[in-house]
Design an enzyme around this catalytic site. Structure first.
Site, mmCIF file in Angstrom:
data_model
loop_
_atom_site.group_PDB
_atom_site.id
_atom_site.type_symbol
_atom_site.label_atom_id
_atom_site.label_comp_id
_atom_site.label_asym_id
_atom_site.label_seq_id
_atom_site.Cartn_x
_atom_site.Cartn_y
_atom_site.Cartn_z
ATOM 1 N N ASP A 7 0.870 -1.172 0.000
ATOM 2 C CA ASP A 7 0.000 0.000 0.000
ATOM 3 C C ASP A 7 0.911 1.227 0.000
ATOM 4 O OD1 ASP A 7 0.910 0.369 2.620
ATOM 5 O OD2 ASP A 7 -1.081 0.324 3.529
ATOM 6 N N HIS A 8 0.326 2.390 0.209
ATOM 7 C CA HIS A 8 1.106 3.632 0.180
ATOM 8 C C HIS A 8 2.200 3.659 1.244
ATOM 9 C CE1 HIS A 8 -2.263 4.131 2.931
ATOM 10 N NE2 HIS A 8 -1.526 5.008 3.597
ATOM 11 N N CYS A 64 3.361 -2.811 4.061
ATOM 12 C CA CYS A 64 2.526 -1.663 4.407
ATOM 13 C C CYS A 64 3.317 -0.856 5.431
ATOM 14 C CB CYS A 64 1.144 -2.077 4.918
ATOM 15 S SG CYS A 64 1.085 -2.932 6.500
ATOM 16 N N THR A 66 3.342 -0.759 8.761
ATOM 17 C CA THR A 66 3.885 -1.565 9.862
ATOM 18 C C THR A 66 4.097 -3.023 9.479
ATOM 19 O OG1 THR A 66 1.685 -2.135 10.671
ATOM 20 C CG2 THR A 66 2.735 -0.138 11.600
ATOM 21 N N GLY A 67 3.464 -3.479 8.426
ATOM 22 C CA GLY A 67 3.469 -4.891 8.053
ATOM 23 C C GLY A 67 2.332 -5.653 8.709
ATOM 24 N N HIS A 97 10.786 -23.317 10.056
ATOM 25 C CA HIS A 97 9.809 -23.974 10.934
ATOM 26 C C HIS A 97 8.372 -23.873 10.432
ATOM 27 C CE1 HIS A 97 12.687 -23.427 14.597
ATOM 28 N NE2 HIS A 97 13.231 -24.108 13.609
ATOM 29 N N ARG A 132 7.888 -32.610 13.134
ATOM 30 C CA ARG A 132 7.155 -31.760 14.086
ATOM 31 C C ARG A 132 6.673 -30.479 13.420
ATOM 32 N NH1 ARG A 132 11.371 -28.338 17.488
ATOM 33 N NH2 ARG A 132 13.109 -28.451 16.029
ATOM 34 N N HIS A 133 7.467 -29.927 12.521
ATOM 35 C CA HIS A 133 7.055 -28.705 11.831
ATOM 36 C C HIS A 133 5.989 -29.007 10.778
ATOM 37 C CE1 HIS A 133 10.018 -26.568 14.024
ATOM 38 N NE2 HIS A 133 11.030 -27.208 13.467
#
Length: 141
Positions: A7-8, A64, A66-67, A97, A132-133
């Site tokens: 985004d911007h 964006c 902040t993400g 993981h 496990r992952h």
């Protein structure tokens, strides 16, 4: 191919990332936004998520301010494992993981140098394939 969207708030950092991908000869598709004018991040998260889910892209990158917004929006799509990373260790861990297929970055909180280190770690770390992952990823499907 890598799908890229922002985004911007992520527009400036997207330019840095696209330059890096070009320099490394990595194929990508820019899904926008194409200006710094206000834009709705869910639109670009959807475009990148759909490209990854359809197989058009192997992985995606979303940016964006902040993400946070793009990661929330992308994770709405079944099969997307979008990880917001602000450090190199997390980028490596989420690939090894969680087999994350979309990386989220914050253009207003992560400088370009660190963002490129995070991106490089994320691109160059393979999924561990440990049972496990795999089991934990299956539990989220």
């Amino acid at each position: 191919m890598i799908a890229v969207g922002c985004d911007h708030g992520g527009f400036a950092l997207k330019g840095v990332i696209l330059d890096y991908l070009k320099e490394k000869n990595l194929e990508y598709k820019d899904f926008g936004t194409y200006t710094a004018e206000s834009a709705d991040y869910p639109v670009y998260a959807e475009k990148v998520a759909e490209a990854v889910l359809s197989g058009e892209a192997e992985r995606g990158i979303l940016i964006c301010g902040t993400g946070i917004g793009v990661s929330i929006a992308a994770n709405r799509y079944k099969g997307i494992r979008c990880a917001l990373c602000g450090d190199v260790f997390s980028a490596k861990a989420t690939r090894a993981h969680n087999d994350s297929n979309v990386l989220a970055l914050g253009g207003r909180v992560t400088g370009p140098g660190l963002a490129l280190e995070i991106l490089e770690a994320w691109l160059n770390t393979e999924f561990s394939n440990e049972e496990r992952h795999q089991r934990r990823i299956y539990m989220m499907s």
